[in-house]
Write a protein that holds these residues in place. Structure first.
Motif, short mmCIF file in Angstrom:
data_model
loop_
_atom_site.label_atom_id
_atom_site.label_comp_id
_atom_site.label_asym_id
_atom_site.label_seq_id
_atom_site.Cartn_x
_atom_site.Cartn_y
_atom_site.Cartn_z
N GLN A 111 0.83 -1.20 0.00
CA GLN A 111 0.00 0.00 0.00
C GLN A 111 0.87 1.26 0.00
O GLN A 111 0.63 2.19 -0.77
CB GLN A 111 -0.90 0.00 1.23
N GLU A 123 -0.09 5.05 -0.94
CA GLU A 123 -1.17 5.18 0.04
C GLU A 123 -0.60 4.93 1.45
O GLU A 123 -0.63 3.80 1.94
CB GLU A 123 -2.29 4.17 -0.26
N SER A 147 -9.16 6.78 1.62
CA SER A 147 -8.30 6.48 0.46
C SER A 147 -8.69 7.40 -0.69
O SER A 147 -9.72 8.09 -0.64
CB SER A 147 -8.48 5.03 0.03
#
Length: 222
Positions: free
Chosen positions: A125, A130, A178
């Protein structure tokens, strides 16, 4: 029929002064799909050389090491050109040093008792842009840290230069959303969200989304 393109694995550097921890992480991560441990370092002072030698995409950084701690190593690494992403890996979920590490430029943090699959997913991720914002631990840390005198005023002044839409994105980031979730909430395409995030980082002179979230917290937006 098109030719399948192999995606290179995420290159990981493990930094920890405990040889058993390094060995366990290396064994675990080398067996995870899409990841490859390319090097290790047993103290923060060895991180620059290890980074130059192995070119990691993500560094797993311990906080407490004998010579150079993880916060200092993170700050030094983030000051270099094109630095890797950094995840702090620690046993101290209430230690204020974790928050200092995030402010120094770490993309997030995990506890050492995090399940192996979650650590592997967190690395993927972060490598994809992210950063990790664990809602439970991040909220606890933010709530426990006293805002220093003038922090609110400084954060408010810095954020004043953003457009209303950029401020909406900042608030969503601070809430742990997100890019896809931000797009759904604010009725934006994914590309537009990414553009706004990039503009915010540039305007605010920040390295990553975690620092955006901390600034929003200082300004009382969340």
């Amino acid at each position: 029929m098109g030719v399948a393109v192999m995606t290179p694995p995420v290159r990981v550097l493990v930094v920890d002064d405990d040889a058993l921890v390094r060995a366990g992480l290396t064994m675990m991560l080398d067996g995870a799909p899409g990841l490859a441990v390319v090097g290790e370092a047993d103290d923060g002072d060895k991180v620059p050389a290890a980074t130059d030698a192995h070119h990691p995409d993500v560094v797993l950084m311990d906080l407490r090491m004998p010579r150079v701690d993880g916060i200092t190593a993170t700050r030094r690494l983030r000051a270099r050109p094109r630095p890797p992403e950094i995840i702090v890996l620690t046993t101290f979920d209430t230690d204020e040093n974790i928050l200092h590490a995030l402010r120094a430029g770490a993309s997030g943090f995990l506890l050492k008792d995090t399940p192996p699959a979650r650590i592997a997913e967190a690395i993927r991720q972060v490598a994809a842009g992210e950063p990790i914002l664990s809602p439970r631990i991040t909220r606890r840390l933010m709530d426990r840290v006293s805002v220093q005198a003038g922090a609110y005023a400084r954060a408010t002044a810095v954020l004043a230069g953003l457009s209303p839409r950029e401020r909406d994105v900042v608030v969503a980031i601070a809430r742990g959303r997100s890019n896809a979730e931000i797009g759904a909430e604010l009725d934006m395409t994914l590309a537009t969200v990414k553009t706004h995030v990039s503009h915010v980082l540039t305007k605010l002179g920040l390295d990553n989304r975690t620092q955006i979230a901390l600034l929003a917290h200082d300004a009382g937006l969340v």
